[in-house]
Design a protein around this motif. Structure first.
Motif, PDB file in Angstrom:
ATOM      1  N   LEU A 208      41.550  43.767  31.053  1.00 17.39           N
ATOM      2  CA  LEU A 208      41.696  44.399  32.366  1.00 17.39           C
ATOM      3  C   LEU A 208      41.273  45.862  32.307  1.00 17.39           C
ATOM      4  O   LEU A 208      40.610  46.355  33.236  1.00 17.39           O
ATOM      5  CB  LEU A 208      43.135  44.280  32.847  1.00 17.39           C
ATOM      6  N   ASP A 283      44.285  44.995  39.412  1.00 17.84           N
ATOM      7  CA  ASP A 283      44.326  44.982  37.952  1.00 17.84           C
ATOM      8  C   ASP A 283      44.939  46.264  37.398  1.00 17.84           C
ATOM      9  O   ASP A 283      45.695  46.231  36.412  1.00 17.84           O
ATOM     10  CB  ASP A 283      42.913  44.792  37.395  1.00 17.84           C
ATOM     11  N   ARG A 349      38.380  36.979  36.212  1.00 20.87           N
ATOM     12  CA  ARG A 349      37.273  37.867  35.853  1.00 20.87           C
ATOM     13  C   ARG A 349      36.157  37.092  35.171  1.00 20.87           C
ATOM     14  O   ARG A 349      36.404  36.167  34.419  1.00 20.87           O
ATOM     15  CB  ARG A 349      37.769  38.988  34.935  1.00 20.87           C
TER      16      ARG A 349
END
Length: 349
Positions: A208, A283, A349
């Motif tokens: 992240l 995030d 992601r």
């Protein structure tokens, strides 16, 4: 701990910081202004010693009442001329707390020239070297008396606090005034070494962080607790700026989320607010939340251990220890919720 040596010319019958006898005619507040201060015995001597540097930087300071005293700091209400003020005196002069105190003084000095978009107490006087700070005393009540409040705030109180922190988050103070208090990569590695984050936690958080590496940072209060919000008639006032600086977006929201364990509606509102700017802000909020909860767990695990070790000698230690254990269990549950959210975010992601 180091303390300023009391002035030998002062007697215990004088006011703390000692340059006025109690009830001097014409003193602000009238006769007996220092009646609520116990200036006798060893405790009184320590109080006078702590307030000597306050009198030096603010000669008009007249103490009235001790608001709070811990092993780290002393908070005393008083007056400076006709102005109600609060003096904060550093008692723990270890490097960590000296650094925090100097940071807080620097923040209030910066606010003199660059006013933030939320109300803050006005700086009256400060001396970071001796560890004392004098601020305007703002009217109002604190939004919560505890770090993790047993009773949640009303909707109006939460709306006022959240609005104040969000206005601060939108502020862009001039560069060079505030720094970045957290090295995120180092913090993740540190908590992993302590065993508070698993290998997967570390990997997920690093992913992240890599994905939001180019995200703009956000100015934050840094300690967005309801304890640090005064609800005054003219609007909320934010106090205690020792952690102010630049963070990944959503840090203040993460701190506020972490202490509202019994308020699911408030937490849902905060989570929704943290995601309004898209996946990057989501995030960043999740990274902040994992680190904040991990820090809280470490802090309360230490507190529980300390309480267990001293429970036999401390009256009521068992009850206090049980409260801490229940809070620690809740924090672990919260961390599990945050961990699942982090893994879900990594999966997108």
């Amino acid at each position: 701990m180091t303390a300023t040596r009391p002035d030998p010319r002062l007697s215990p019958t004088q006011t703390a910081a000692g340059l006025r006898p109690p009830g001097r005619p014409g003193a602000p507040g009238g006769p007996g202004i220092a009646a609520r201060l116990d200036l006798t015995g060893p405790q009184g001597a320590r109080l006078r010693a702590a307030l000597v540097p306050v009198q030096r930087i603010c000669p008009d300071f007249l103490p009235i009442q001790v608001l709070r005293q811990s092993g780290r700091s002393l908070l005393v209400a008083g007056t400076a001329g006709r102005m109600p003020v609060v003096a904060k005196c550093l008692l723990d002069h270890s490097p960590e707390w000296v650094k925090r105190f100097r940071h807080e003084v620097a923040a209030y000095r910066a606010f003199v020239r660059h006013r933030p978009p939320a109300r803050v107490p006005r700086l009256v006087a400060a001396d970071p070297e001796s560890g004392c700070l004098v601020l305007e005393r703002m009217p109002g009540r604190v939004a919560a008396l505890q770090r993790h409040p047993v009773e949640g705030p009303t909707r109006a109180d939460l709306r006022a606090a959240l609005g104040a922190f969000c206005r601060i988050n939108l502020w862009r103070p001039p560069p060079g005034i505030f720094d970045a208090p957290i090295d995120y990569t180092a913090a993740v590695s540190h908590y992993h070494r302590l065993g508070l984050l698993t290998d997967r936690d570390r990997g997920d958080l690093q992913k992240l962080l890599h994905g939001i590496a180019c995200a703009p940072w956000q100015f934050c209060h840094g300690d967005a607790l309801l304890q640090n919000v005064l609800l005054s008639p003219s609007g909320p006032v934010l106090i205690d700026w020792e952690h102010a600086g630049w963070y990944l977006p959503g840090y203040d929201l993460a701190v506020l989320w972490s202490v509202l364990g019994d308020e699911p509606v408030a937490r849902r509102q905060i989570s929704q607010l943290a995601q309004t700017s898209g996946p990057a802000s989501r995030d960043a909020f999740l990274v902040n939340l994992m680190l904040v909860l991990t820090r809280e767990i470490r802090s309360y695990e230490t507190a529980v251990q300390r309480t267990m070790n001293g429970a036999s000698a401390a009256p009521g230690g068992g009850e206090a220890g049980e409260e801490q254990r229940l809070l620690l269990r809740r924090l672990h549950d919260d961390c599990g919720v945050a961990r699942r959210a982090v893994r879900a975010a990594v999966g997108t992601r």
